[in-house]
Motif scaffolding. Structure first.
Motif, mmCIF file in Angstrom:
data_model
loop_
_atom_site.group_PDB
_atom_site.id
_atom_site.type_symbol
_atom_site.label_atom_id
_atom_site.label_comp_id
_atom_site.label_asym_id
_atom_site.label_seq_id
_atom_site.Cartn_x
_atom_site.Cartn_y
_atom_site.Cartn_z
ATOM 1 N N THR A 284 13.434 11.934 6.624
ATOM 2 C CA THR A 284 11.907 11.825 6.560
ATOM 3 C C THR A 284 11.583 11.020 5.392
ATOM 4 O O THR A 284 12.311 11.149 4.232
ATOM 5 N N ILE A 285 10.507 10.365 5.674
ATOM 6 C CA ILE A 285 10.162 9.452 4.347
ATOM 7 C C ILE A 285 9.464 10.177 3.581
ATOM 8 O O ILE A 285 8.461 10.922 3.999
ATOM 9 N N GLN A 286 9.716 10.002 2.028
ATOM 10 C CA GLN A 286 8.976 10.814 1.105
ATOM 11 C C GLN A 286 7.552 10.459 1.048
ATOM 12 O O GLN A 286 7.138 9.224 1.388
ATOM 13 N N GLU A 287 6.766 11.514 0.820
ATOM 14 C CA GLU A 287 5.349 11.162 0.604
ATOM 15 C C GLU A 287 5.244 10.076 -0.784
ATOM 16 O O GLU A 287 5.811 10.172 -1.756
ATOM 17 N N PRO A 288 4.317 9.168 -0.333
ATOM 18 C CA PRO A 288 4.274 7.711 -1.481
ATOM 19 C C PRO A 288 3.816 8.505 -2.804
ATOM 20 O O PRO A 288 3.032 9.574 -2.684
ATOM 21 N N VAL A 289 4.580 7.791 -3.700
ATOM 22 C CA VAL A 289 3.998 8.538 -5.316
ATOM 23 C C VAL A 289 3.162 7.398 -5.636
ATOM 24 O O VAL A 289 3.255 6.037 -5.575
ATOM 25 N N GLN A 290 1.905 8.113 -6.245
ATOM 26 C CA GLN A 290 1.016 7.051 -7.149
ATOM 27 C C GLN A 290 1.661 6.445 -8.405
ATOM 28 O O GLN A 290 1.972 7.379 -9.071
ATOM 29 N N LEU A 291 1.583 5.214 -8.302
ATOM 30 C CA LEU A 291 2.202 4.743 -9.531
ATOM 31 C C LEU A 291 1.094 4.304 -10.522
ATOM 32 O O LEU A 291 1.314 4.104 -11.808
ATOM 33 N N GLY A 292 -0.090 3.910 -9.986
ATOM 34 C CA GLY A 292 -1.210 3.350 -11.105
ATOM 35 C C GLY A 292 -0.956 2.105 -11.314
ATOM 36 O O GLY A 292 -0.689 1.290 -10.534
ATOM 37 N N ASP A 293 -1.274 1.693 -12.747
ATOM 38 C CA ASP A 293 -1.076 0.372 -13.017
ATOM 39 C C ASP A 293 0.370 0.037 -13.321
ATOM 40 O O ASP A 293 1.331 0.891 -13.979
ATOM 41 N N TYR B 240 -6.000 -6.514 5.569
ATOM 42 C CA TYR B 240 -6.342 -5.339 6.457
ATOM 43 C C TYR B 240 -5.297 -4.630 7.116
ATOM 44 O O TYR B 240 -5.356 -3.322 7.298
ATOM 45 N N LYS B 241 -4.505 -5.347 7.427
ATOM 46 C CA LYS B 241 -3.087 -4.457 8.307
ATOM 47 C C LYS B 241 -2.454 -3.605 7.276
ATOM 48 O O LYS B 241 -1.896 -2.367 7.531
ATOM 49 N N PHE B 242 -2.334 -4.198 6.099
ATOM 50 C CA PHE B 242 -1.709 -3.242 5.313
ATOM 51 C C PHE B 242 -2.554 -2.232 4.677
ATOM 52 O O PHE B 242 -2.029 -1.120 4.713
ATOM 53 N N MET B 243 -3.956 -2.226 4.480
ATOM 54 C CA MET B 243 -4.765 -1.231 4.394
ATOM 55 C C MET B 243 -4.736 -0.255 5.453
ATOM 56 O O MET B 243 -4.862 1.089 5.126
ATOM 57 N N GLU B 244 -4.539 -0.677 6.626
ATOM 58 C CA GLU B 244 -4.616 0.361 7.817
ATOM 59 C C GLU B 244 -3.118 1.103 8.108
ATOM 60 O O GLU B 244 -3.105 2.178 8.033
ATOM 61 N N LYS B 245 -2.191 0.312 7.489
ATOM 62 C CA LYS B 245 -0.972 0.911 7.999
ATOM 63 C C LYS B 245 -0.244 1.682 6.646
ATOM 64 O O LYS B 245 0.648 2.318 6.930
ATOM 65 N N TYR B 246 -0.199 1.084 5.404
ATOM 66 C CA TYR B 246 0.480 1.643 4.424
ATOM 67 C C TYR B 246 -0.539 2.241 3.350
ATOM 68 O O TYR B 246 -1.663 1.925 3.241
ATOM 69 N N VAL B 247 0.169 3.132 2.417
ATOM 70 C CA VAL B 247 -0.578 3.955 1.587
ATOM 71 C C VAL B 247 -0.660 2.878 0.037
ATOM 72 O O VAL B 247 0.574 2.532 -0.247
ATOM 73 N N LYS B 248 -1.753 2.616 -0.563
ATOM 74 C CA LYS B 248 -2.003 2.047 -1.952
ATOM 75 C C LYS B 248 -1.513 2.895 -2.834
ATOM 76 O O LYS B 248 -1.908 4.123 -2.961
ATOM 77 N N VAL B 249 -0.378 2.556 -3.705
ATOM 78 C CA VAL B 249 0.120 3.450 -4.705
ATOM 79 C C VAL B 249 -0.207 2.927 -6.009
ATOM 80 O O VAL B 249 0.238 3.535 -7.006
ATOM 81 N N GLY B 250 -0.889 1.767 -6.060
ATOM 82 C CA GLY B 250 -0.939 1.193 -7.423
ATOM 83 C C GLY B 250 -1.893 -0.189 -7.481
ATOM 84 O O GLY B 250 -1.874 -0.562 -6.408
ATOM 85 N N GLN B 251 -1.992 -0.514 -8.807
ATOM 86 C CA GLN B 251 -2.511 -1.891 -9.090
ATOM 87 C C GLN B 251 -1.820 -2.793 -10.010
ATOM 88 O O GLN B 251 -1.262 -2.132 -10.873
ATOM 89 N N LEU B 252 -1.694 -4.006 -9.445
ATOM 90 C CA LEU B 252 -1.018 -5.107 -10.715
ATOM 91 C C LEU B 252 -1.880 -4.961 -11.904
ATOM 92 O O LEU B 252 -3.001 -5.063 -11.719
ATOM 93 N N VAL B 253 -1.114 -5.059 -12.965
ATOM 94 C CA VAL B 253 -1.729 -5.549 -14.399
ATOM 95 C C VAL B 253 -1.023 -6.416 -15.247
ATOM 96 O O VAL B 253 0.338 -6.459 -14.715
ATOM 97 N N GLY B 254 -1.590 -6.856 -16.029
ATOM 98 C CA GLY B 254 -0.935 -7.733 -17.147
ATOM 99 C C GLY B 254 -0.530 -9.037 -16.606
ATOM 100 O O GLY B 254 0.625 -9.594 -17.011
#
Length: 197
Positions: free
Chosen positions: A73-82, A166-180
């Motif tokens: 099983t694929i683990q639940e996505p971990v939110q990474l943040g920035d 749109y495809k990524f937003m529909e299919k995958y979980v957003k786990v963070g945002q790029l910074v720096g």
């Protein structure tokens, strides 16, 4: 006997076959029909258990097939943040214990469920662990296009990128945002990312 003789004469007149040939062909057709029909099972009949003459369920059937082992099983996505681009590169699939991530327009998505595409050896492995906006917009596999710089892209190229997002937003979980990053991400939510000193 007259009826029999009349039937045989009529059969020969209409079919052009002798009675023996006619009945032989008819018998062969019935046998072929039965064989072909036995190759196919009505879905409703397939699930029914056979019942013997005494009215109980027949036990001479082989045991039902054992369930196939499930893939891990694929683990639940971990939110990474920035996350910085340098930190994102650690999630390129080279470590099987880490999720597989990639960024589009500054948003980081967990693409682990599509490891066969984005993991090592996959057709899109180049994008894993990277900000791939420009490469996706240009539909390019050139490593120089693996960045978030959207400057100079045409309207159709930006539309291609939007479709990918749109495809990524529909299919995958957003786990963070790029910074720096100093690269401008145009057309998305990030115009200029934060800079860490």
């Amino acid at each position: 006997m007259g009826l029999y003789a009349t039937a045989m004469e009529t059969m020969e007149a209409y079919t052009g076959l002798s009675p023996a040939a006619f009945f032989t062909i008819a018998a062969v057709m019935v046998v072929v029909y039965k064989i072909v029909c036995s190759m196919f099972v009505d879905p409703e009949e397939f699930d029914k258990k056979p019942i013997n003459a005494s009215g109980s369920i027949a036990t001479n059937q082989p045991p039902p097939p054992q369930p196939q082992p499930q893939p891990p099983t694929i683990q639940e996505p971990v939110q990474l943040g920035d996350v910085t681009e340098e930190e994102l590169r650690a999630y390129d699939g080279s470590d099987p214990n880490k999720p597989l991530l990639m960024a589009i327009k500054g948003k980081i998505y967990d693409v682990s469920r599509s490891r066969m595409f984005y993991g090592p050896g996959g057709p899109y492995a180049l994008f894993a662990g990277r900000e791939a906006s420009r490469a996706l917009a240009l539909m390019s596999f050139d490593p120089r296009d693996l960045n978030g710089n959207l400057e100079g892209l045409s309207e159709p190229e930006l539309e291609v990128l939007q479709d990918w997002e749109y495809k990524f937003m529909e299919k995958y979980v957003k786990v963070g945002q790029l910074v720096g990053t100093d690269q401008a991400v145009n057309g998305g939510d990030v115009q200029e990312s934060e800079k860490h000193d």
